[in-house]
Motif scaffolding. Structure first.
Motif, PDB file in Angstrom:
ATOM      1  N   ASP A   1       0.852  -1.180   0.000  1.00  0.00           N
ATOM      2  CA  ASP A   1       0.000   0.000   0.000  1.00  0.00           C
ATOM      3  C   ASP A   1       0.894   1.239   0.000  1.00  0.00           C
ATOM      4  N   PRO A   2       0.356   2.390  -0.394  1.00  0.00           N
ATOM      5  CA  PRO A   2       1.174   3.604  -0.515  1.00  0.00           C
ATOM      6  C   PRO A   2       1.863   4.035   0.782  1.00  0.00           C
ATOM      7  N   VAL A   3       1.221   3.849   1.924  1.00  0.00           N
ATOM      8  CA  VAL A   3       1.816   4.285   3.194  1.00  0.00           C
ATOM      9  C   VAL A   3       3.027   3.422   3.537  1.00  0.00           C
ATOM     10  N   ARG A   4       2.903   2.113   3.418  1.00  0.00           N
ATOM     11  CA  ARG A   4       4.039   1.234   3.718  1.00  0.00           C
ATOM     12  C   ARG A   4       5.167   1.439   2.709  1.00  0.00           C
TER      13      ARG A   4
ATOM     14  N   GLY B   1       4.239 -10.261   4.973  1.00  0.00           N
ATOM     15  CA  GLY B   1       3.083  -9.469   5.379  1.00  0.00           C
ATOM     16  C   GLY B   1       2.843  -9.489   6.874  1.00  0.00           C
ATOM     17  N   ASP B   2       3.890  -9.834   7.619  1.00  0.00           N
ATOM     18  CA  ASP B   2       3.799  -9.852   9.090  1.00  0.00           C
ATOM     19  C   ASP B   2       4.240  -8.482   9.599  1.00  0.00           C
ATOM     20  N   TRP B   3       3.311  -7.557   9.580  1.00  0.00           N
ATOM     21  CA  TRP B   3       3.629  -6.158   9.856  1.00  0.00           C
ATOM     22  C   TRP B   3       4.046  -5.913  11.302  1.00  0.00           C
TER      23      TRP B   3
ATOM     24  N   LEU C   1       7.879   5.630  11.493  1.00  0.00           N
ATOM     25  CA  LEU C   1       7.925   4.656  10.404  1.00  0.00           C
ATOM     26  C   LEU C   1       7.408   3.293  10.854  1.00  0.00           C
ATOM     27  N   ARG C   2       7.698   2.925  12.100  1.00  0.00           N
ATOM     28  CA  ARG C   2       7.169   1.659  12.616  1.00  0.00           C
ATOM     29  C   ARG C   2       5.642   1.684  12.594  1.00  0.00           C
ATOM     30  N   ALA C   3       5.054   2.768  13.045  1.00  0.00           N
ATOM     31  CA  ALA C   3       3.595   2.871  13.052  1.00  0.00           C
ATOM     32  C   ALA C   3       3.040   2.767  11.629  1.00  0.00           C
ATOM     33  N   MET C   4       3.703   3.375  10.676  1.00  0.00           N
ATOM     34  CA  MET C   4       3.259   3.300   9.282  1.00  0.00           C
ATOM     35  C   MET C   4       3.351   1.861   8.768  1.00  0.00           C
ATOM     36  N   ILE C   5       4.440   1.175   9.095  1.00  0.00           N
ATOM     37  CA  ILE C   5       4.619  -0.215   8.659  1.00  0.00           C
ATOM     38  C   ILE C   5       3.577  -1.108   9.307  1.00  0.00           C
ATOM     39  N   GLU C   6       3.366  -0.959  10.601  1.00  0.00           N
ATOM     40  CA  GLU C   6       2.451  -1.845  11.315  1.00  0.00           C
ATOM     41  C   GLU C   6       0.982  -1.640  10.938  1.00  0.00           C
ATOM     42  N   THR C   7       0.602  -0.399  10.679  1.00  0.00           N
ATOM     43  CA  THR C   7      -0.821  -0.098  10.473  1.00  0.00           C
ATOM     44  C   THR C   7      -1.200   0.180   9.022  1.00  0.00           C
ATOM     45  N   GLY C   8      -0.224   0.584   8.216  1.00  0.00           N
ATOM     46  CA  GLY C   8      -0.544   1.004   6.849  1.00  0.00           C
ATOM     47  C   GLY C   8      -1.216   2.366   6.818  1.00  0.00           C
ATOM     48  N   GLN C   9      -1.103   3.105   7.942  1.00  0.00           N
ATOM     49  CA  GLN C   9      -1.699   4.435   8.034  1.00  0.00           C
ATOM     50  C   GLN C   9      -0.641   5.452   8.423  1.00  0.00           C
ATOM     51  N   ALA C  10      -0.765   6.630   7.879  1.00  0.00           N
ATOM     52  CA  ALA C  10       0.200   7.695   8.180  1.00  0.00           C
ATOM     53  C   ALA C  10      -0.180   8.420   9.444  1.00  0.00           C
TER      54      ALA C  10
END
Length: 139
Positions: free
Chosen positions: A74-77, A105-107, A130-139
């Motif tokens: 996804d764009p955020v990740r 896909g183990d975020w 960046l961790r939050a973006m990777i884990e959630t796919g949200q900015a």
């Protein structure tokens, strides 16, 4: 380069038109553009800084493509991975467990691997974002 990525990198790296030594002792200029161990230039314009930024982001995106191939992200990740590649350069390839977790896909595992690294300790709040973006796919 998206406006969001440009904004992220400007926040994380800053814009400095005069060469300086970064936290690891390397000369840097513009928006985190690595000059190396010797100072090759002392001052640039804002336009030159943004041209360097565009080239550096293209290189980081190429590095992400090389590590993750055609993985659907996804764009955020993708933005978070490009930010990491921008900051780490070739060293992103050393994050073997992180890369494996992303490919699986183990975020949550990917995020944990980020936080467990020396890099996370060095960049502080950037790693947290960046961790939050990777884990959630949200900015």
């Amino acid at each position: 380069m998206t406006d969001e990525l440009r904004r992220d990198l400007m926040r994380d790296e800053g814009l400095k038109l005069t060469a300086y030594k970064d936290s690891l002792g390397y000369f840097t200029i513009g928006v985190g553009h690595l000059l190396g161990t010797t100072q090759r230039m002392s001052e640039i314009t804002t336009a030159e800084a943004f041209a360097l930024l565009e080239a550096d982001v293209a290189e980081a995106a190429y590095r992400v493509k090389g590590l993750f191939g055609d993985l659907e992200l996804d764009p955020v990740r993708l933005r978070a991975l490009t930010n990491m590649a921008f900051n780490l350069g070739n060293r992103l390839g050393d994050f073997k467990h992180f890369i494996a977790a992303v490919k699986a896909g183990d975020w949550l595992a990917a995020g944990q691997n980020m936080s467990d690294s020396l890099w996370a300790k060095q960049v502080g709040a950037r790693a947290v974002r960046l961790r939050a973006m990777i884990e959630t796919g949200q900015a």
